[in-house]
Design a protein around this motif. Sequence first.
Motif, PDB file in Angstrom:
ATOM      1  N   THR A  21     -59.262  28.356 -21.277  1.00 58.52           N
ATOM      2  CA  THR A  21     -58.727  29.338 -20.377  1.00 58.52           C
ATOM      3  C   THR A  21     -59.931  30.591 -20.179  1.00 58.52           C
ATOM      4  O   THR A  21     -59.777  31.322 -19.600  1.00 58.52           O
ATOM      5  CB  THR A  21     -57.522  29.992 -21.015  1.00 58.52           C
ATOM      6  N   ASP A  22     -61.080  30.348 -21.119  1.00 60.81           N
ATOM      7  CA  ASP A  22     -62.033  31.524 -20.928  1.00 60.81           C
ATOM      8  C   ASP A  22     -63.282  31.062 -21.745  1.00 60.81           C
ATOM      9  O   ASP A  22     -63.128  29.691 -22.289  1.00 60.81           O
ATOM     10  CB  ASP A  22     -61.546  32.839 -21.464  1.00 60.81           C
ATOM     11  N   TYR A  77     -68.098  33.914 -31.207  1.00 58.39           N
ATOM     12  CA  TYR A  77     -68.260  33.030 -30.502  1.00 58.39           C
ATOM     13  C   TYR A  77     -69.574  31.957 -30.760  1.00 58.39           C
ATOM     14  O   TYR A  77     -69.385  30.999 -30.941  1.00 58.39           O
ATOM     15  CB  TYR A  77     -68.393  33.210 -28.863  1.00 58.39           C
ATOM     16  N   VAL A  80     -62.360  27.372 -29.506  1.00 57.57           N
ATOM     17  CA  VAL A  80     -61.802  28.354 -30.500  1.00 57.57           C
ATOM     18  C   VAL A  80     -60.377  28.856 -29.984  1.00 57.57           C
ATOM     19  O   VAL A  80     -60.136  29.383 -29.065  1.00 57.57           O
ATOM     20  CB  VAL A  80     -62.905  29.644 -30.919  1.00 57.57           C
ATOM     21  N   GLY A  81     -59.513  28.850 -31.054  1.00 60.94           N
ATOM     22  CA  GLY A  81     -58.103  29.403 -30.538  1.00 60.94           C
ATOM     23  C   GLY A  81     -57.430  29.974 -31.878  1.00 60.94           C
ATOM     24  O   GLY A  81     -58.068  29.980 -32.901  1.00 60.94           O
ATOM     25  N   MET A  82     -56.138  30.334 -31.952  1.00 62.15           N
ATOM     26  CA  MET A  82     -55.465  30.921 -32.903  1.00 62.15           C
ATOM     27  C   MET A  82     -54.287  29.981 -33.354  1.00 62.15           C
ATOM     28  O   MET A  82     -53.276  30.376 -33.910  1.00 62.15           O
ATOM     29  CB  MET A  82     -54.941  32.217 -32.320  1.00 62.15           C
ATOM     30  N   ALA A 141     -53.969  27.018 -25.400  1.00 60.25           N
ATOM     31  CA  ALA A 141     -54.971  27.549 -24.611  1.00 60.25           C
ATOM     32  C   ALA A 141     -56.103  27.983 -25.442  1.00 60.25           C
ATOM     33  O   ALA A 141     -55.810  28.544 -26.732  1.00 60.25           O
ATOM     34  CB  ALA A 141     -54.392  28.665 -24.013  1.00 60.25           C
ATOM     35  N   CYS A 142     -57.343  27.840 -25.298  1.00 59.65           N
ATOM     36  CA  CYS A 142     -58.449  28.103 -26.042  1.00 59.65           C
ATOM     37  C   CYS A 142     -59.737  28.676 -25.220  1.00 59.65           C
ATOM     38  O   CYS A 142     -59.705  28.428 -24.327  1.00 59.65           O
ATOM     39  CB  CYS A 142     -58.894  27.217 -26.996  1.00 59.65           C
ATOM     40  N   GLY A 143     -60.671  29.202 -26.024  1.00 55.59           N
ATOM     41  CA  GLY A 143     -61.890  29.635 -25.475  1.00 55.59           C
ATOM     42  C   GLY A 143     -63.024  28.509 -25.864  1.00 55.59           C
ATOM     43  O   GLY A 143     -63.117  28.010 -26.712  1.00 55.59           O
ATOM     44  N   GLU A 189     -62.561  36.670 -29.883  1.00 56.23           N
ATOM     45  CA  GLU A 189     -63.784  36.720 -30.549  1.00 56.23           C
ATOM     46  C   GLU A 189     -64.905  37.599 -29.941  1.00 56.23           C
ATOM     47  O   GLU A 189     -64.891  38.153 -28.605  1.00 56.23           O
ATOM     48  CB  GLU A 189     -64.349  35.324 -30.823  1.00 56.23           C
TER      49      GLU A 189
HETATM   50  N1  HPA Z   1     -60.279  32.751 -28.440  1.00 51.44           N
HETATM   51  C1  HPA Z   1     -59.204  32.719 -29.263  1.00 51.44           C
HETATM   52  N2  HPA Z   1     -58.016  32.327 -28.636  1.00 51.44           N
HETATM   53  C2  HPA Z   1     -58.056  31.982 -27.532  1.00 51.44           C
HETATM   54  C3  HPA Z   1     -58.865  32.206 -26.732  1.00 51.44           C
HETATM   55  C4  HPA Z   1     -60.359  32.623 -27.081  1.00 51.44           C
HETATM   56  O1  HPA Z   1     -61.277  32.854 -26.384  1.00 51.44           O
HETATM   57  N3  HPA Z   1     -58.549  31.908 -25.324  1.00 51.44           N
HETATM   58  C5  HPA Z   1     -57.316  31.530 -25.667  1.00 51.44           C
HETATM   59  N4  HPA Z   1     -56.769  31.711 -26.790  1.00 51.44           N
END
Ligand code: HPA
Length: 270
Positions: free
Chosen positions: A232-233, A196, A207-209, A111-113, A191
């Motif tokens: 996801t955002d 961002y 971006v993610g972790m 999942a990431c932004g 972030e």
């Molecule tokens: N940033 C980093 N990691 C994430 C994000 C995010 O916006 N959304 C989901 N994992």
Amino acid sequence: MWNKVQETVSYLQQKGFSKPDFGIILGSGLGGLVDDITVELSIPYDEIPNFPVSTVKGHSGNLILGTIADKKVIALQGRFHYYEGWSLQEVTFPVRVFKFLGAEKLIVSNACGGVNPQFKVGDVMIITDHINMIPDHPLRGENDERFGSRFVDMHEPYSLKMITKFKEIAKQQNIAVQQGIYLSLSGPTFETPAEYKMVKLMGADAVGMSTVPEVIVAKHMGMHCLGISVITDLGIEGMIEEVSHEAVQIAAKATGKRISLLVQQFVAEY
Ligand code: HPA
């Protein structure tokens, strides 16, 4: 490391784990993909020698062996993150085990932004490339040639052949997919608006972790990788809202069904 990997591999082989076609890492909220696997064996991480144990809520920790269509898969239900305190060698240990069980192909999800203004929450993004901004590297330190060479070629971190096939399947299934560059930061904070913006300026789309360390280690061992993200955002100026782990999980889950369908079909046909 070599001995630990061999010990873990022997343990899993004794349990009946043998030569999977694909290793799969199920990311945040995407654990539901496991419903598409005909599970033959599921072992909690804490029973596996040398395995780290996931500490994050929503990342249940089981190693799964099963099949999708007629393909053998091994899956991590719950991954390990740098922000939990694990070293990147520990984070990527399961990928080493996948390889030495015989998996040549790796599918990673996360999942990431999204920072690309064309993206929406719920989009599926195929990762085409990555930027490692975690202030560490899983291959730092002495190199063990039995795993791979000191200086690893990264000209095709994500397999073009796998990407092409995945896109073909998305088209057949009439599911829209985005593609883009994934940048990894250490977390665990999401972030700031300025960060961002930095991610976007650096040339990334999301971006993610996670994910990047696992792919680096997979490439060290010559594996072929496919990376799939759920947006996801959004980290887009003017559209940045409060983010929480729960919101990320909910958004990932909502997209989970579409990703499951695509991954299932991909594994069956690739
Ligand atoms: N940033 C980093 N990691 C994430 C994000 C995010 O916006 N959304 C989901 N994992």
